[in-house]
Design a protein around this motif. Structure first.
Motif, PDB file in Angstrom:
ATOM      1  N   PRO A 175      -0.900   6.035  10.152  1.00 15.19           N
ATOM      2  CA  PRO A 175       0.121   7.034   9.852  1.00 15.19           C
ATOM      3  C   PRO A 175       1.290   6.916  10.825  1.00 15.19           C
ATOM      4  O   PRO A 175       1.159   6.363  11.921  1.00 15.19           O
ATOM      5  CB  PRO A 175      -0.623   8.367  10.038  1.00 15.19           C
ATOM      6  N   VAL A 176       2.431   7.448  10.416  1.00 17.47           N
ATOM      7  CA  VAL A 176       3.637   7.301  11.226  1.00 17.47           C
ATOM      8  C   VAL A 176       3.594   8.128  12.499  1.00 17.47           C
ATOM      9  O   VAL A 176       4.308   7.838  13.460  1.00 17.47           O
ATOM     10  CB  VAL A 176       4.886   7.671  10.407  1.00 17.47           C
ATOM     11  N   ASP A 177       2.772   9.178  12.549  1.00 14.56           N
ATOM     12  CA  ASP A 177       2.809  10.110  13.673  1.00 14.56           C
ATOM     13  C   ASP A 177       1.639   9.981  14.640  1.00 14.56           C
ATOM     14  O   ASP A 177       1.467  10.811  15.531  1.00 14.56           O
ATOM     15  CB  ASP A 177       2.883  11.550  13.155  1.00 14.56           C
ATOM     16  N   VAL A 178       0.808   8.947  14.479  1.00 19.85           N
ATOM     17  CA  VAL A 178      -0.307   8.715  15.410  1.00 19.85           C
ATOM     18  C   VAL A 178      -0.382   7.220  15.698  1.00 19.85           C
ATOM     19  O   VAL A 178       0.162   6.404  14.945  1.00 19.85           O
ATOM     20  CB  VAL A 178      -1.658   9.203  14.823  1.00 19.85           C
TER      21      VAL A 178
ATOM     22  N   ARG B 276       3.040   6.016   6.237  1.00 17.27           N
ATOM     23  CA  ARG B 276       2.233   4.956   6.829  1.00 17.27           C
ATOM     24  C   ARG B 276       3.078   3.769   7.236  1.00 17.27           C
ATOM     25  O   ARG B 276       4.095   3.464   6.606  1.00 17.27           O
ATOM     26  CB  ARG B 276       1.151   4.523   5.828  1.00 17.27           C
ATOM     27  N   LEU B 277       2.636   3.112   8.292  1.00 18.12           N
ATOM     28  CA  LEU B 277       3.267   1.888   8.764  1.00 18.12           C
ATOM     29  C   LEU B 277       2.239   0.769   8.729  1.00 18.12           C
ATOM     30  O   LEU B 277       1.097   0.938   9.157  1.00 18.12           O
ATOM     31  CB  LEU B 277       3.784   2.054  10.196  1.00 18.12           C
ATOM     32  N   ILE B 278       2.652  -0.388   8.217  1.00 17.94           N
ATOM     33  CA  ILE B 278       1.774  -1.561   8.172  1.00 17.94           C
ATOM     34  C   ILE B 278       2.515  -2.739   8.791  1.00 17.94           C
ATOM     35  O   ILE B 278       3.676  -2.992   8.467  1.00 17.94           O
ATOM     36  CB  ILE B 278       1.371  -1.905   6.731  1.00 17.94           C
ATOM     37  N   SER B 279       1.828  -3.447   9.667  1.00 14.57           N
ATOM     38  CA  SER B 279       2.392  -4.652  10.279  1.00 14.57           C
ATOM     39  C   SER B 279       1.312  -5.729  10.289  1.00 14.57           C
ATOM     40  O   SER B 279       0.254  -5.544  10.907  1.00 14.57           O
ATOM     41  CB  SER B 279       2.849  -4.354  11.713  1.00 14.57           C
ATOM     42  N   LEU B 280       1.564  -6.845   9.593  1.00 18.24           N
ATOM     43  CA  LEU B 280       0.588  -7.922   9.495  1.00 18.24           C
ATOM     44  C   LEU B 280       1.244  -9.258   9.807  1.00 18.24           C
ATOM     45  O   LEU B 280       2.375  -9.513   9.388  1.00 18.24           O
ATOM     46  CB  LEU B 280      -0.016  -7.991   8.091  1.00 18.24           C
ATOM     47  N   ASP B 281       0.519 -10.107  10.501  1.00 19.05           N
ATOM     48  CA  ASP B 281       0.926 -11.488  10.734  1.00 19.05           C
ATOM     49  C   ASP B 281      -0.226 -12.387  10.315  1.00 19.05           C
ATOM     50  O   ASP B 281      -1.382 -12.154  10.693  1.00 19.05           O
ATOM     51  CB  ASP B 281       1.280 -11.703  12.204  1.00 19.05           C
ATOM     52  N   PHE B 282       0.099 -13.413   9.531  1.00 12.97           N
ATOM     53  CA  PHE B 282      -0.906 -14.321   8.982  1.00 12.97           C
ATOM     54  C   PHE B 282      -0.816 -15.690   9.646  1.00 12.97           C
ATOM     55  O   PHE B 282       0.286 -16.203   9.878  1.00 12.97           O
ATOM     56  CB  PHE B 282      -0.690 -14.504   7.473  1.00 12.97           C
ATOM     57  N   SER B 283      -1.966 -16.279   9.905  1.00 14.89           N
ATOM     58  CA  SER B 283      -2.033 -17.656  10.400  1.00 14.89           C
ATOM     59  C   SER B 283      -3.303 -18.288   9.842  1.00 14.89           C
ATOM     60  O   SER B 283      -4.391 -18.173  10.418  1.00 14.89           O
ATOM     61  CB  SER B 283      -2.053 -17.696  11.935  1.00 14.89           C
ATOM     62  N   GLY B 284      -3.163 -18.932   8.673  1.00 16.10           N
ATOM     63  CA  GLY B 284      -4.335 -19.510   8.031  1.00 16.10           C
ATOM     64  C   GLY B 284      -5.319 -18.428   7.624  1.00 16.10           C
ATOM     65  O   GLY B 284      -4.984 -17.489   6.901  1.00 16.10           O
ATOM     66  N   LYS B 285      -6.542 -18.520   8.140  1.00 13.23           N
ATOM     67  CA  LYS B 285      -7.577 -17.547   7.810  1.00 13.23           C
ATOM     68  C   LYS B 285      -7.473 -16.264   8.630  1.00 13.23           C
ATOM     69  O   LYS B 285      -8.127 -15.276   8.314  1.00 13.23           O
ATOM     70  CB  LYS B 285      -8.966 -18.165   8.039  1.00 13.23           C
ATOM     71  N   ARG B 286      -6.663 -16.286   9.672  1.00 11.17           N
ATOM     72  CA  ARG B 286      -6.608 -15.144  10.582  1.00 11.17           C
ATOM     73  C   ARG B 286      -5.481 -14.174  10.205  1.00 11.17           C
ATOM     74  O   ARG B 286      -4.367 -14.598   9.897  1.00 11.17           O
ATOM     75  CB  ARG B 286      -6.416 -15.612  12.018  1.00 11.17           C
ATOM     76  N   VAL B 287      -5.813 -12.880  10.276  1.00 11.58           N
ATOM     77  CA  VAL B 287      -4.840 -11.831  10.021  1.00 11.58           C
ATOM     78  C   VAL B 287      -4.860 -10.865  11.199  1.00 11.58           C
ATOM     79  O   VAL B 287      -5.918 -10.337  11.566  1.00 11.58           O
ATOM     80  CB  VAL B 287      -5.169 -11.054   8.725  1.00 11.58           C
ATOM     81  N   LYS B 288      -3.693 -10.646  11.802  1.00  6.56           N
ATOM     82  CA  LYS B 288      -3.574  -9.724  12.924  1.00  6.56           C
ATOM     83  C   LYS B 288      -2.478  -8.712  12.617  1.00  6.56           C
ATOM     84  O   LYS B 288      -1.523  -9.028  11.911  1.00  6.56           O
ATOM     85  CB  LYS B 288      -3.232 -10.466  14.223  1.00  6.56           C
ATOM     86  N   GLY B 289      -2.616  -7.522  13.179  1.00  4.55           N
ATOM     87  CA  GLY B 289      -1.579  -6.524  12.986  1.00  4.55           C
ATOM     88  C   GLY B 289      -2.087  -5.134  13.254  1.00  4.55           C
ATOM     89  O   GLY B 289      -3.001  -4.925  14.066  1.00  4.55           O
TER      90      GLY B 289
ATOM     91  N   ARG C 173       0.799  -1.206   0.000  1.00  2.00           N
ATOM     92  CA  ARG C 173       0.000   0.000   0.000  1.00  2.00           C
ATOM     93  C   ARG C 173       0.831   1.254   0.000  1.00  2.00           C
ATOM     94  O   ARG C 173       1.933   1.312  -0.449  1.00  2.00           O
ATOM     95  CB  ARG C 173      -0.871   0.041   1.233  1.00  2.00           C
ATOM     96  N   SER C 174       0.274   2.337   0.513  1.00  2.00           N
ATOM     97  CA  SER C 174       0.967   3.587   0.692  1.00  2.00           C
ATOM     98  C   SER C 174       1.724   4.023  -0.535  1.00  2.00           C
ATOM     99  O   SER C 174       1.183   4.014  -1.607  1.00  2.00           O
ATOM    100  CB  SER C 174       1.816   3.409   1.912  1.00  2.00           C
TER     101      SER C 174
ATOM    102  N   VAL D 122       7.001   0.078   5.514  1.00  2.00           N
ATOM    103  CA  VAL D 122       7.392   1.344   6.130  1.00  2.00           C
ATOM    104  C   VAL D 122       7.566   2.385   5.042  1.00  2.00           C
ATOM    105  O   VAL D 122       8.329   2.199   4.092  1.00  2.00           O
ATOM    106  CB  VAL D 122       8.715   1.213   6.919  1.00  2.00           C
ATOM    107  N   SER D 123       6.841   3.496   5.160  1.00  2.00           N
ATOM    108  CA  SER D 123       7.001   4.617   4.238  1.00  2.00           C
ATOM    109  C   SER D 123       6.975   5.903   5.049  1.00  2.00           C
ATOM    110  O   SER D 123       6.825   5.887   6.277  1.00  2.00           O
ATOM    111  CB  SER D 123       5.883   4.626   3.185  1.00  2.00           C
ATOM    112  N   SER D 124       7.113   7.019   4.367  1.00  2.00           N
ATOM    113  CA  SER D 124       7.114   8.298   5.067  1.00  2.00           C
ATOM    114  C   SER D 124       5.749   8.656   5.629  1.00  2.00           C
ATOM    115  O   SER D 124       5.637   9.526   6.497  1.00  2.00           O
ATOM    116  CB  SER D 124       7.578   9.409   4.118  1.00  2.00           C
TER     117      SER D 124
END
Length: 261
Positions: free
Chosen positions: A151-154, A134-147, A9-10, A130-132
Protein backbone atom coordinates in the motif's frame (compact mmCIF):
# COMPACT_ATOMS: atom_id res chain seq x y z
CA UNK A 1 -7.59 -5.16 -27.34
CA UNK A 2 -5.64 -7.21 -25.60
CA UNK A 3 -2.94 -5.13 -24.83
CA UNK A 4 -5.67 -4.68 -25.10
CA UNK A 5 -5.75 -4.85 -21.47
CA UNK A 6 -5.54 -5.85 -18.13
CA UNK A 7 -2.31 -6.21 -17.21
CA UNK A 8 -1.28 -5.01 -13.99
CA UNK A 9 -2.59 -5.29 -10.57
CA UNK A 10 -4.43 -2.93 -8.27
CA UNK A 11 -6.84 -0.55 -10.02
CA UNK A 12 -5.70 -1.73 -13.45
CA UNK A 13 -6.29 -5.30 -12.41
CA UNK A 14 -9.67 -4.37 -10.99
CA UNK A 15 -10.80 -2.82 -14.29
CA UNK A 16 -8.72 -4.40 -17.02
CA UNK A 17 -8.89 -7.75 -15.33
CA UNK A 18 -12.57 -7.73 -16.07
CA UNK A 19 -11.70 -7.35 -19.74
CA UNK A 20 -9.02 -9.96 -19.91
CA UNK A 21 -9.60 -12.36 -17.06
CA UNK A 22 -13.32 -13.03 -17.32
CA UNK A 23 -15.15 -16.12 -18.54
CA UNK A 24 -16.40 -16.16 -22.13
CA UNK A 25 -20.01 -16.97 -23.06
CA UNK A 26 -22.57 -15.58 -25.50
CA UNK A 27 -23.99 -12.25 -24.38
CA UNK A 28 -26.53 -9.76 -25.74
CA UNK A 29 -24.86 -6.91 -27.63
CA UNK A 30 -21.74 -8.93 -28.40
CA UNK A 31 -20.42 -7.75 -31.77
CA UNK A 32 -21.20 -9.68 -34.92
CA UNK A 33 -17.55 -10.58 -35.40
CA UNK A 34 -17.42 -12.31 -32.03
CA UNK A 35 -20.59 -14.32 -32.66
CA UNK A 36 -19.61 -15.36 -36.17
CA UNK A 37 -15.94 -16.19 -35.60
CA UNK A 38 -15.77 -19.88 -36.55
CA UNK A 39 -14.44 -22.17 -33.84
CA UNK A 40 -11.24 -24.07 -34.47
CA UNK A 41 -10.53 -27.58 -33.23
CA UNK A 42 -8.33 -27.81 -30.17
CA UNK A 43 -4.73 -28.32 -31.25
CA UNK A 44 -1.42 -28.81 -29.51
CA UNK A 45 -0.16 -25.48 -28.15
CA UNK A 46 3.56 -24.82 -28.52
CA UNK A 47 5.46 -23.56 -25.47
CA UNK A 48 6.97 -20.10 -25.97
CA UNK A 49 9.74 -18.75 -23.74
CA UNK A 50 11.68 -15.45 -23.83
CA UNK A 51 14.07 -15.52 -26.77
CA UNK A 52 12.07 -18.12 -28.71
CA UNK A 53 13.03 -18.06 -32.39
CA UNK A 54 9.41 -17.46 -33.45
CA UNK A 55 9.09 -14.21 -31.49
CA UNK A 56 9.56 -11.04 -33.53
CA UNK A 57 9.77 -7.93 -31.38
CA UNK A 58 10.01 -5.93 -34.60
CA UNK A 59 6.27 -6.57 -35.05
CA UNK A 60 5.74 -4.06 -32.21
CA UNK A 61 5.91 -0.45 -33.39
CA UNK A 62 5.99 2.86 -31.53
CA UNK A 63 2.43 4.02 -30.97
CA UNK A 64 0.10 6.09 -28.81
CA UNK A 65 -3.36 4.59 -28.47
CA UNK A 66 -6.46 5.42 -26.49
CA UNK A 67 -9.03 2.77 -25.61
CA UNK A 68 -12.57 3.14 -24.31
CA UNK A 69 -13.55 0.78 -21.50
CA UNK A 70 -17.25 -0.06 -21.82
CA UNK A 71 -19.53 -2.39 -19.85
CA UNK A 72 -22.63 -3.92 -21.50
CA UNK A 73 -25.42 -5.43 -19.41
CA UNK A 74 -28.61 -6.41 -21.17
CA UNK A 75 -29.78 -3.39 -23.15
CA UNK A 76 -27.64 -0.99 -21.13
CA UNK A 77 -24.09 0.16 -21.62
CA UNK A 78 -21.80 2.27 -19.47
CA UNK A 79 -18.43 3.84 -20.22
CA UNK A 80 -16.14 3.00 -17.31
CA UNK A 81 -13.16 5.08 -18.36
CA UNK A 82 -10.26 5.21 -20.75
CA UNK A 83 -6.84 3.63 -21.13
CA UNK A 84 -3.99 5.40 -22.91
CA UNK A 85 -1.22 3.10 -24.09
CA UNK A 86 2.06 4.74 -25.18
CA UNK A 87 4.80 2.53 -26.66
CA UNK A 88 8.28 3.86 -27.39
CA UNK A 89 11.22 2.01 -28.96
CA UNK A 90 14.44 2.98 -27.18
CA UNK A 91 18.01 1.91 -26.64
CA UNK A 92 19.23 1.11 -23.12
CA UNK A 93 22.95 0.87 -23.64
CA UNK A 94 23.31 -1.42 -26.63
CA UNK A 95 19.99 -3.18 -26.02
CA UNK A 96 16.82 -2.20 -27.95
CA UNK A 97 13.85 -2.09 -25.59
CA UNK A 98 10.11 -1.54 -25.69
CA UNK A 99 9.20 1.15 -23.16
CA UNK A 100 5.50 1.15 -22.42
CA UNK A 101 3.41 3.46 -20.27
CA UNK A 102 -0.25 2.60 -19.70
CA UNK A 103 -2.51 5.12 -17.96
CA UNK A 104 -5.94 3.89 -16.89
CA UNK A 105 -8.44 6.55 -15.81
CA UNK A 106 -11.63 5.08 -14.37
CA UNK A 107 -12.20 8.15 -12.23
CA UNK A 108 -10.28 10.89 -10.47
CA UNK A 109 -7.28 8.75 -9.51
CA UNK A 110 -5.52 7.31 -12.57
CA UNK A 111 -3.34 4.24 -12.49
CA UNK A 112 0.04 4.49 -14.22
CA UNK A 113 1.80 1.32 -15.31
CA UNK A 114 5.30 1.48 -16.81
CA UNK A 115 7.31 -1.42 -18.22
CA UNK A 116 10.59 -2.01 -20.03
CA UNK A 117 10.92 -5.13 -22.22
CA UNK A 118 13.88 -6.45 -24.22
CA UNK A 119 12.78 -5.96 -27.84
CA UNK A 120 14.94 -8.86 -29.05
CA UNK A 121 13.64 -11.56 -26.71
CA UNK A 122 10.47 -10.07 -25.15
CA UNK A 123 12.08 -10.78 -21.76
CA UNK A 124 10.86 -8.33 -19.11
CA UNK A 125 13.37 -5.91 -17.58
CA UNK A 126 11.37 -3.58 -15.33
CA UNK A 127 7.80 -3.01 -14.14
CA UNK A 128 6.53 -0.05 -12.10
CA UNK A 129 2.90 0.42 -11.10
CA UNK A 130 1.48 3.40 -9.24
CA UNK A 131 -2.14 3.76 -8.12
CA UNK A 132 -3.98 5.44 -5.29
CA UNK A 133 -3.87 2.24 -3.25
CA UNK A 134 -0.72 0.32 -4.16
CA UNK A 135 2.82 0.62 -5.40
CA UNK A 136 4.61 -2.14 -7.32
CA UNK A 137 8.27 -2.17 -8.29
CA UNK A 138 9.78 -5.19 -10.07
CA UNK A 139 13.10 -5.88 -11.76
CA UNK A 140 13.59 -9.02 -13.84
CA UNK A 141 16.81 -10.88 -14.61
CA UNK A 142 16.16 -14.24 -16.24
CA UNK A 143 14.50 -16.47 -13.65
CA UNK A 144 15.00 -13.99 -10.82
CA UNK A 145 12.47 -11.34 -9.83
CA UNK A 146 13.28 -8.67 -7.24
CA UNK A 147 11.30 -5.69 -6.04
CA UNK A 148 8.57 -4.65 -3.64
CA UNK A 149 4.81 -4.35 -3.37
CA UNK A 150 2.52 -2.69 -0.87
CA UNK A 151 0.00 0.00 0.00
CA UNK A 152 1.04 3.59 -0.56
CA UNK A 153 0.93 4.54 3.14
CA UNK A 154 2.97 1.70 4.71
CA UNK A 155 6.37 0.15 4.00
CA UNK A 156 6.31 -2.19 1.01
CA UNK A 157 6.94 -5.90 1.27
CA UNK A 158 10.14 -7.07 -0.46
CA UNK A 159 10.04 -9.56 -3.33
CA UNK A 160 13.05 -11.71 -4.17
CA UNK A 161 12.25 -14.99 -5.89
CA UNK A 162 13.88 -17.35 -8.36
CA UNK A 163 11.36 -19.10 -10.59
CA UNK A 164 11.55 -22.49 -12.27
CA UNK A 165 11.81 -20.85 -15.69
CA UNK A 166 12.40 -17.36 -17.05
CA UNK A 167 8.94 -15.75 -17.35
CA UNK A 168 7.30 -13.05 -19.39
CA UNK A 169 5.63 -10.11 -17.63
CA UNK A 170 1.91 -10.79 -17.10
CA UNK A 171 1.23 -7.10 -17.74
CA UNK A 172 2.64 -7.37 -21.26
CA UNK A 173 0.98 -10.57 -22.38
CA UNK A 174 -0.30 -8.85 -25.52
CA UNK A 175 3.24 -7.87 -26.60
CA UNK A 176 4.08 -11.57 -26.59
CA UNK A 177 0.96 -12.48 -28.57
CA UNK A 178 1.45 -9.69 -31.10
CA UNK A 179 5.05 -10.85 -31.68
CA UNK A 180 4.06 -14.43 -32.54
CA UNK A 181 3.50 -15.89 -36.05
CA UNK A 182 -0.28 -15.65 -35.87
CA UNK A 183 -2.41 -17.54 -38.38
CA UNK A 184 -5.64 -19.51 -38.21
CA UNK A 185 -5.13 -22.69 -36.19
CA UNK A 186 -2.00 -21.45 -34.42
CA UNK A 187 -1.92 -22.12 -30.67
CA UNK A 188 0.70 -21.28 -28.07
CA UNK A 189 1.21 -21.21 -24.32
CA UNK A 190 3.64 -19.16 -22.26
CA UNK A 191 4.52 -18.59 -18.61
CA UNK A 192 4.23 -15.21 -16.93
CA UNK A 193 5.02 -13.75 -13.54
CA UNK A 194 2.17 -12.12 -11.64
CA UNK A 195 2.73 -10.37 -8.31
CA UNK A 196 -0.50 -11.77 -6.87
CA UNK A 197 -0.19 -15.39 -7.95
CA UNK A 198 3.42 -15.98 -9.00
CA UNK A 199 4.22 -18.11 -12.05
CA UNK A 200 1.23 -18.99 -14.21
CA UNK A 201 0.52 -20.12 -17.75
CA UNK A 202 -1.46 -18.26 -20.41
CA UNK A 203 -2.72 -19.79 -23.66
CA UNK A 204 -3.81 -18.38 -27.00
CA UNK A 205 -5.44 -19.86 -30.08
CA UNK A 206 -6.16 -18.12 -33.38
CA UNK A 207 -9.67 -19.16 -34.42
CA UNK A 208 -10.27 -17.03 -37.50
CA UNK A 209 -10.31 -13.49 -38.84
CA UNK A 210 -12.68 -10.52 -38.94
CA UNK A 211 -12.76 -6.86 -39.93
CA UNK A 212 -12.50 -4.59 -36.88
CA UNK A 213 -12.30 -0.79 -37.11
CA UNK A 214 -11.77 -1.14 -40.86
CA UNK A 215 -8.77 -3.45 -40.45
CA UNK A 216 -8.41 -7.16 -41.13
CA UNK A 217 -7.69 -8.80 -37.79
CA UNK A 218 -6.82 -12.14 -36.26
CA UNK A 219 -9.46 -13.42 -33.84
CA UNK A 220 -7.61 -14.84 -30.84
CA UNK A 221 -8.99 -16.70 -27.85
CA UNK A 222 -6.88 -15.70 -24.86
CA UNK A 223 -7.08 -18.07 -21.87
CA UNK A 224 -5.90 -17.04 -18.43
CA UNK A 225 -7.19 -20.18 -16.72
CA UNK A 226 -9.78 -22.90 -17.42
CA UNK A 227 -13.15 -21.26 -18.19
CA UNK A 228 -11.58 -17.79 -17.99
CA UNK A 229 -11.23 -16.49 -21.53
CA UNK A 230 -11.36 -13.33 -23.59
CA UNK A 231 -11.66 -12.68 -27.32
CA UNK A 232 -8.85 -10.51 -28.68
CA UNK A 233 -8.61 -8.86 -32.11
CA UNK A 234 -5.11 -8.12 -33.42
CA UNK A 235 -4.50 -6.32 -36.72
CA UNK A 236 -2.96 -8.62 -39.31
CA UNK A 237 -0.71 -5.97 -40.85
CA UNK A 238 -0.31 -3.44 -38.05
CA UNK A 239 -0.17 -5.99 -35.20
CA UNK A 240 -2.06 -3.45 -33.13
CA UNK A 241 -4.32 -4.54 -30.32
CA UNK A 242 -7.71 -3.43 -31.67
CA UNK A 243 -10.27 -4.79 -29.24
CA UNK A 244 -10.75 -7.10 -26.27
CA UNK A 245 -14.04 -8.57 -25.05
CA UNK A 246 -14.62 -10.47 -21.82
CA UNK A 247 -17.85 -11.83 -20.37
CA UNK A 248 -17.89 -11.64 -16.60
CA UNK A 249 -21.29 -13.33 -16.24
CA UNK A 250 -24.18 -14.47 -18.41
CA UNK A 251 -25.46 -10.92 -18.89
CA UNK A 252 -22.42 -8.68 -18.61
CA UNK A 253 -19.69 -8.07 -21.17
CA UNK A 254 -16.72 -5.74 -20.85
CA UNK A 255 -15.11 -4.31 -23.97
CA UNK A 256 -11.87 -2.45 -24.54
CA UNK A 257 -11.88 -0.85 -27.98
CA UNK A 258 -9.28 1.26 -29.71
CA UNK A 259 -10.18 4.88 -30.45
CA UNK A 260 -8.70 7.29 -32.97
CA UNK A 261 -6.81 10.12 -31.27
Amino acid sequence: MPRLLTRTRSMLQTMAAAFVWGSLTTVHNAPLEAQQAPPAPTIQAVLITPGDSTLRGTRITADSVQYSLIAYRGEQQQTLGTAVDVVKLEMRGDVPVIHRVLTVSPGRAPLIDSTVTDARTLAPRRHRNVSSSRLISLDFSGKRVKGSIGPVDVPSLPIDTTLAIAPFDSGNWDLVVRSLPLERGYAARFRVYDTDSGLREYRIEVTGSATVLGEEAHVVIFTLAPKRESVVWIGKESRRLLQVETLIDANTMLRQVRQER
